[in-house]
Design a protein around this motif. Structure first.
Motif, PDB file in Angstrom:
ATOM      1  N   PHE A   1      40.414  35.383  32.775  1.00 22.13           N
ATOM      2  CA  PHE A   1      39.179  34.832  33.340  1.00 22.13           C
ATOM      3  C   PHE A   1      39.493  33.865  34.486  1.00 22.13           C
ATOM      4  O   PHE A   1      38.786  33.835  35.489  1.00 22.13           O
ATOM      5  CB  PHE A   1      38.338  34.133  32.253  1.00 22.13           C
ATOM      6  N   LYS A   2      40.566  33.093  34.316  1.00 23.79           N
ATOM      7  CA  LYS A   2      40.946  32.136  35.352  1.00 23.79           C
ATOM      8  C   LYS A   2      41.415  32.895  36.600  1.00 23.79           C
ATOM      9  O   LYS A   2      40.962  32.616  37.706  1.00 23.79           O
ATOM     10  CB  LYS A   2      42.065  31.245  34.800  1.00 23.79           C
ATOM     11  N   ASN A   3      42.280  33.881  36.390  1.00 22.81           N
ATOM     12  CA  ASN A   3      42.816  34.634  37.528  1.00 22.81           C
ATOM     13  C   ASN A   3      41.744  35.426  38.256  1.00 22.81           C
ATOM     14  O   ASN A   3      41.841  35.638  39.457  1.00 22.81           O
ATOM     15  CB  ASN A   3      43.923  35.592  37.064  1.00 22.81           C
ATOM     16  N   ALA A   4      40.746  35.880  37.516  1.00 21.75           N
ATOM     17  CA  ALA A   4      39.673  36.665  38.130  1.00 21.75           C
ATOM     18  C   ALA A   4      38.609  35.758  38.743  1.00 21.75           C
ATOM     19  O   ALA A   4      37.570  36.237  39.196  1.00 21.75           O
ATOM     20  CB  ALA A   4      39.050  37.598  37.093  1.00 21.75           C
ATOM     21  N   GLU A   5      38.885  34.454  38.727  1.00 18.96           N
ATOM     22  CA  GLU A   5      37.984  33.456  39.308  1.00 18.96           C
ATOM     23  C   GLU A   5      36.572  33.544  38.734  1.00 18.96           C
ATOM     24  O   GLU A   5      35.579  33.505  39.452  1.00 18.96           O
ATOM     25  CB  GLU A   5      37.996  33.557  40.845  1.00 18.96           C
TER      26      GLU A   5
ATOM     27  N   GLN B   1      35.771  46.052  35.519  1.00 22.02           N
ATOM     28  CA  GLN B   1      35.479  46.153  36.949  1.00 22.02           C
ATOM     29  C   GLN B   1      35.082  47.576  37.333  1.00 22.02           C
ATOM     30  O   GLN B   1      35.597  48.539  36.772  1.00 22.02           O
ATOM     31  CB  GLN B   1      36.698  45.732  37.767  1.00 22.02           C
ATOM     32  N   VAL B   2      34.163  47.656  38.290  1.00 23.11           N
ATOM     33  CA  VAL B   2      33.749  48.936  38.855  1.00 23.11           C
ATOM     34  C   VAL B   2      33.730  48.780  40.371  1.00 23.11           C
ATOM     35  O   VAL B   2      33.209  47.788  40.887  1.00 23.11           O
ATOM     36  CB  VAL B   2      32.340  49.360  38.353  1.00 23.11           C
TER      37      VAL B   2
ATOM     38  N   ALA C   1      29.783  39.955  41.366  1.00 23.60           N
ATOM     39  CA  ALA C   1      30.341  40.796  42.449  1.00 23.60           C
ATOM     40  C   ALA C   1      31.858  40.598  42.550  1.00 23.60           C
ATOM     41  O   ALA C   1      32.497  40.208  41.576  1.00 23.60           O
ATOM     42  CB  ALA C   1      29.616  40.548  43.765  1.00 23.60           C
ATOM     43  N   ALA C   2      32.410  40.862  43.727  1.00 21.13           N
ATOM     44  CA  ALA C   2      33.868  40.804  43.880  1.00 21.13           C
ATOM     45  C   ALA C   2      34.338  39.356  43.991  1.00 21.13           C
ATOM     46  O   ALA C   2      33.547  38.469  44.309  1.00 21.13           O
ATOM     47  CB  ALA C   2      34.290  41.590  45.118  1.00 21.13           C
ATOM     48  N   VAL C   3      35.621  39.147  43.724  1.00 26.47           N
ATOM     49  CA  VAL C   3      36.218  37.817  43.903  1.00 26.47           C
ATOM     50  C   VAL C   3      35.956  37.344  45.329  1.00 26.47           C
ATOM     51  O   VAL C   3      36.076  38.118  46.285  1.00 26.47           O
ATOM     52  CB  VAL C   3      37.744  37.875  43.641  1.00 26.47           C
ATOM     53  N   GLY C   4      35.571  36.087  45.479  1.00 26.32           N
ATOM     54  CA  GLY C   4      35.344  35.537  46.809  1.00 26.32           C
ATOM     55  C   GLY C   4      33.910  35.643  47.283  1.00 26.32           C
ATOM     56  O   GLY C   4      33.559  35.103  48.332  1.00 26.32           O
ATOM     57  N   THR C   5      33.044  36.338  46.498  1.00 21.90           N
ATOM     58  CA  THR C   5      31.636  36.457  46.885  1.00 21.90           C
ATOM     59  C   THR C   5      30.944  35.106  46.704  1.00 21.90           C
ATOM     60  O   THR C   5      31.167  34.431  45.700  1.00 21.90           O
ATOM     61  CB  THR C   5      30.934  37.521  46.006  1.00 21.90           C
ATOM     62  N   ASP C   6      30.103  34.735  47.670  1.00 18.27           N
ATOM     63  CA  ASP C   6      29.321  33.497  47.589  1.00 18.27           C
ATOM     64  C   ASP C   6      28.438  33.541  46.338  1.00 18.27           C
ATOM     65  O   ASP C   6      27.676  34.482  46.135  1.00 18.27           O
ATOM     66  CB  ASP C   6      28.454  33.381  48.854  1.00 18.27           C
TER      67      ASP C   6
ATOM     68  N   ALA D   1      43.381  38.495  46.610  1.00 20.11           N
ATOM     69  CA  ALA D   1      44.136  39.067  45.504  1.00 20.11           C
ATOM     70  C   ALA D   1      44.082  38.121  44.303  1.00 20.11           C
ATOM     71  O   ALA D   1      44.014  36.910  44.468  1.00 20.11           O
ATOM     72  CB  ALA D   1      45.574  39.273  45.930  1.00 20.11           C
ATOM     73  N   THR D   2      44.065  38.682  43.122  1.00 21.92           N
ATOM     74  CA  THR D   2      44.177  37.861  41.918  1.00 21.92           C
ATOM     75  C   THR D   2      45.523  38.172  41.294  1.00 21.92           C
ATOM     76  O   THR D   2      45.990  39.305  41.353  1.00 21.92           O
ATOM     77  CB  THR D   2      43.060  38.173  40.903  1.00 21.92           C
ATOM     78  N   SER D   3      46.152  37.168  40.717  1.00 25.83           N
ATOM     79  CA  SER D   3      47.455  37.413  40.099  1.00 25.83           C
ATOM     80  C   SER D   3      47.243  38.033  38.727  1.00 25.83           C
ATOM     81  O   SER D   3      46.220  37.815  38.079  1.00 25.83           O
ATOM     82  CB  SER D   3      48.244  36.124  39.998  1.00 25.83           C
ATOM     83  N   SER D   4      48.202  38.812  38.286  1.00 25.36           N
ATOM     84  CA  SER D   4      48.050  39.435  36.975  1.00 25.36           C
ATOM     85  C   SER D   4      48.571  38.489  35.903  1.00 25.36           C
ATOM     86  O   SER D   4      49.281  37.528  36.190  1.00 25.36           O
ATOM     87  CB  SER D   4      48.792  40.766  36.933  1.00 25.36           C
ATOM     88  N   VAL D   5      48.180  38.777  34.670  1.00 24.18           N
ATOM     89  CA  VAL D   5      48.571  37.920  33.555  1.00 24.18           C
ATOM     90  C   VAL D   5      49.879  38.426  32.969  1.00 24.18           C
ATOM     91  O   VAL D   5      49.967  39.575  32.541  1.00 24.18           O
ATOM     92  CB  VAL D   5      47.466  37.893  32.481  1.00 24.18           C
TER      93      VAL D   5
END
Ligand SMILES: *[C@@H]1O[C@H](CO)[C@@H](O)[C@H](O)[C@H]1NC(C)=O
Ligand SMILES: *[C@@H]1O[C@H](CO)[C@@H](O)[C@H](O)[C@H]1NC(C)=O
Length: 250
Positions: A32-36, A200-201, A101-106, A212-216
């Motif tokens: 959850f942390k890595n996926a922001e 994710q879809v 939505a995607a990582v980084g979306t407002d 990019a998100t880091s993997s666990v």
């Protein structure tokens, strides 16, 4: 003699299982942390259980699993595995699936509400919806093309006596709409959080670059270093032998 050996094996297994649940818990927190997903849209993510989401024809998803929208058109079956024996489930629960939505979306306009049920119950560790208030029925993903991998986040919250839904979300509201989930959690007095998972879809290919998100890496999680845990991969699926010890109180 054989019986005693059985109990010893079961006791050892209970310890291993408790550790594996602890490891899974740390893994999902890291995911959850890595996926922001924390602290927006999930203000606090300190689960007390592992949430299994089982989709017909697909089975249990792993955290962040990339799936096709056709695989997740119907609501999953949700099962909770408490992290330890002091955690038990009774009373009312709220189940939600939101799409930030995607990582980084407002996130200032909120998240898309794909599922919202108040007054769910937990029976034999399974979420049940009989007599519950469905605000928004499960609506499968339909992310816009080329908008990157959307993070469909399923969360279960304790719904205590102080729970007070807002007027505009106290009865059925069909259709996927934006709402500000952290405000909803705060203003309705939901909590604490019980568990969560996300999948994710993605449709098409992202045109903008998605951070990019880091993997666990499970071997770096604290529980991986507890004595005798001895595995390097996240035991996401529970060991099937555990079933033979089912009468043990773990
Ligand atoms: C059991 O888990 C709960 C929730 O995470 C935690 O607060 C509690 O300290 C744990 N109890 C034991 C005995 O480990
Ligand atoms: C669960 O919700 C129902 C409906 O709002 C309420 O009548 C009941 O008292 C709640 N139960 C608990 C244990 O809070």
């Amino acid at each position: 003699m054989a019986l005693r050996a059985f109990f010893v094996v079961c006791a050892l297994f209970s310890i291993a299982l408790a550790q594996s649940t602890q490891l899974q818990l740390e893994a999902i927190e890291a995911h959850f942390k890595n996926a922001e997903l924390v602290p927006i849209p999930i203000p606090v993510f300190e689960p007390m259980a592992i949430l299994a989401a089982n989709f017909q024809g697909l089975g249990n998803i792993s955290p962040g699993q990339l799936v096709s929208k056709d695989q997740v058109t119907n609501a999953p079956e949700l099962t909770l595995t408490p992290v330890n024996s002091t955690v038990s489930f009774n009373g009312n629960y709220t189940v939600a699936m939101i799409d930030p939505a995607a990582v980084g979306t407002d996130q200032s306009k909120g998240q898309y509400r794909h599922w919202l049920v108040n007054g769910a119950k937990v029976t034999d560790n399974k979420l049940t919806f009989e007599g519950a208030t469905t605000i928004t029925q499960y609506a499968g993903p339909a992310p816009p093309a080329d908008s990157g991998p959307h993070r469909y986040t399923v969360v279960v919250y304790t719904q205590g006596e102080n729970f007070a839904p807002p007027q505009d979300l106290s009865g059925p509201v069909p259709g996927v709409e934006q709402f500000v989930f952290p405000d909803y959690v705060k203003n309705t007095n939901l909590g604490p959080l019980v568990a969560g998972i996300y999948y994710q879809v993605e449709e098409g290919t992202a045109t903008a670059s998605i951070p990019a998100t880091s993997s666990v890496v499970s071997s770096t999680l604290p529980a991986a270093h507890l004595p005798s845990s001895g595995t390097s991969s996240v035991p996401w699926a529970k060991p099937s032998i555990a079933l033979s010890c089912a009468s043990q109180p773990f």
